[in-house]
Design a protein around this motif. Structure first.
Motif, mmCIF file in Angstrom:
data_model
loop_
_atom_site.group_PDB
_atom_site.id
_atom_site.type_symbol
_atom_site.label_atom_id
_atom_site.label_comp_id
_atom_site.label_asym_id
_atom_site.label_seq_id
_atom_site.Cartn_x
_atom_site.Cartn_y
_atom_site.Cartn_z
ATOM 1 N N GLN A 164 0.822 -1.205 0.000
ATOM 2 C CA GLN A 164 0.000 0.000 0.000
ATOM 3 C C GLN A 164 0.862 1.263 0.000
ATOM 4 O O GLN A 164 0.549 2.245 -0.692
ATOM 5 N N GLU A 165 1.949 1.251 0.760
ATOM 6 C CA GLU A 165 2.848 2.409 0.787
ATOM 7 C C GLU A 165 3.451 2.658 -0.596
ATOM 8 O O GLU A 165 3.556 3.813 -1.041
ATOM 9 N N ARG A 166 3.835 1.606 -1.291
ATOM 10 C CA ARG A 166 4.410 1.753 -2.634
ATOM 11 C C ARG A 166 3.380 2.305 -3.606
ATOM 12 O O ARG A 166 3.673 3.195 -4.410
ATOM 13 N N LEU A 167 2.156 1.777 -3.505
ATOM 14 C CA LEU A 167 1.091 2.263 -4.379
ATOM 15 C C LEU A 167 0.794 3.729 -4.113
ATOM 16 O O LEU A 167 0.670 4.532 -5.048
ATOM 17 N N GLU A 168 0.692 4.106 -2.846
ATOM 18 C CA GLU A 168 0.341 5.493 -2.527
ATOM 19 C C GLU A 168 1.463 6.457 -2.883
ATOM 20 O O GLU A 168 1.195 7.615 -3.241
ATOM 21 N N ALA A 169 2.704 6.020 -2.801
ATOM 22 C CA ALA A 169 3.805 6.877 -3.244
ATOM 23 C C ALA A 169 3.694 7.144 -4.744
ATOM 24 O O ALA A 169 3.923 8.273 -5.211
ATOM 25 N N TRP A 170 3.326 6.113 -5.492
ATOM 26 C CA TRP A 170 3.122 6.279 -6.927
ATOM 27 C C TRP A 170 1.931 7.190 -7.209
ATOM 28 O O TRP A 170 1.989 8.068 -8.081
ATOM 29 N N ILE A 171 0.844 7.006 -6.448
ATOM 30 C CA ILE A 171 -0.336 7.852 -6.623
ATOM 31 C C ILE A 171 0.000 9.312 -6.337
ATOM 32 O O ILE A 171 -0.458 10.221 -7.051
ATOM 33 N N MET A 172 0.799 9.559 -5.312
ATOM 34 C CA MET A 172 1.191 10.942 -5.003
ATOM 35 C C MET A 172 1.941 11.570 -6.172
ATOM 36 O O MET A 172 1.755 12.757 -6.482
ATOM 37 N N ARG A 173 2.775 10.784 -6.839
ATOM 38 C CA ARG A 173 3.479 11.316 -8.013
ATOM 39 C C ARG A 173 2.502 11.634 -9.137
ATOM 40 O O ARG A 173 2.646 12.631 -9.851
ATOM 41 N N GLU A 174 1.481 10.790 -9.275
ATOM 42 C CA GLU A 174 0.458 11.060 -10.283
ATOM 43 C C GLU A 174 -0.334 12.324 -9.949
ATOM 44 O O GLU A 174 -0.651 13.125 -10.829
ATOM 45 N N VAL A 175 -0.667 12.503 -8.684
ATOM 46 C CA VAL A 175 -1.365 13.724 -8.256
ATOM 47 C C VAL A 175 -0.505 14.952 -8.557
ATOM 48 O O VAL A 175 -0.994 15.982 -9.030
ATOM 49 N N ASP A 176 0.790 14.834 -8.297
ATOM 50 C CA ASP A 176 1.704 15.935 -8.571
ATOM 51 C C ASP A 176 1.757 16.267 -10.062
ATOM 52 O O ASP A 176 1.971 17.424 -10.451
ATOM 53 N N ARG A 177 1.504 15.238 -10.895
ATOM 54 C CA ARG A 177 1.481 15.452 -12.349
ATOM 55 C C ARG A 177 0.169 16.071 -12.810
ATOM 56 O O ARG A 177 0.035 16.455 -13.966
ATOM 57 N N GLY A 178 -0.829 16.141 -11.893
ATOM 58 C CA GLY A 178 -2.108 16.740 -12.239
ATOM 59 C C GLY A 178 -3.185 15.758 -12.622
ATOM 60 O O GLY A 178 -4.239 16.145 -13.140
#
Length: 234
Positions: free
Chosen positions: A196-210
């Motif tokens: 879950q931590e790995r997935l959410e770190a990836w999701i945060m990068r996606e959020v940062d991309r807009g």
């Protein structure tokens, strides 16, 4: 058995927020303790098996300064604590008495106890800070424990902050508080939390991309597949 190193490392890399979500998905709703807050030397996440202490309301013939010399006392319990455990004390949420002060915390630190978690306060706040022992508690109070509590035993099931805790359960505590993981679920929870931590770190990068949230968080099948591809998991 000591906590497996790989499992300990996985839990140390997982926030209590993530752990509560994983536990919720596995049907455990009461895992986060009300009351304990990161108060003293609690700058880093701690992980360890629960060593439980139980108090009941004060009874005048038992809750006395003389009781501190009894073999069945908080002093005796501390001498029974193995290195690496987290002491979890059920103080009934009572705020009028500090269950431990600087001397007892110093002895716990010397014995290698990883930390103290309690739904009550401690006393000798400045001294407790100086011991270096990580403490999650509800605050500070000047009166000694016997002003409001009777100590009755250790290494038995307790309730702390509205949560049932059994000896050998695993405690994780960080800036968001303290969480208990049932002993039988530790490995499964640790591995799921790391994923879950790995997935959410990836999701945060996606959020940062807009990227918009619908379909991203929580991820739909397409998003999960893209995560697997981009993270090397598929």
């Amino acid at each position: 058995m000591p906590l497996d190193t790989a499992i300990r490392d996985a839990l140390h890399a997982s926030t209590t927020a993530t752990l509560t979500t994983v536990l919720l998905k596995k049907g455990v709703r009461r895992a986060w303790m009300r009351g304990p807050q990161a108060r003293f030397n609690a700058h880093e996440r701690i992980v360890g098996e629960a060593f439980t202490l139980r108090f009941v309301p004060a009874r005048e013939d038992l809750a006395t300064p003389e009781s501190w010399s009894s073999p069945r006392s908080t002093r005796g319990a501390i001498e029974d604590m193995p290195e690496g455990v987290i002491c979890v004390a059920d103080a009934l949420g009572l705020q009028e008495a500090g269950i431990f002060g600087d001397i007892l915390c110093a002895r716990m630190k010397k014995r290698g106890v990883a930390g103290l978690v309690t739904d009550g306060p401690v006393r000798d706040g400045a001294g407790v800070r100086d011991t270096g022992l990580p403490v999650w508690c509800s605050g500070v109070a000047a009166p000694a424990s016997v002003a409001g509590l009777t100590f009755v035993g250790w290494q038995e099931p307790i309730g702390c902050g509205g949560v049932a805790i059994f000896p050998g359960d695993v405690i994780v505590a960080d800036g968001d508080g303290a969480v208990v993981i049932p002993q039988a679920m530790v490995e499964a929870v640790a591995l799921a939390a790391l994923d879950q931590e790995r997935l959410e770190a990836w999701i945060m990068r996606e959020v940062d991309r807009g990227v918009p949230l619908p379909g991203l968080y929580p991820p739909n099948a397409e998003t999960k597949a893209r995560f697997e591809r981009e993270s090397g998991g598929g």
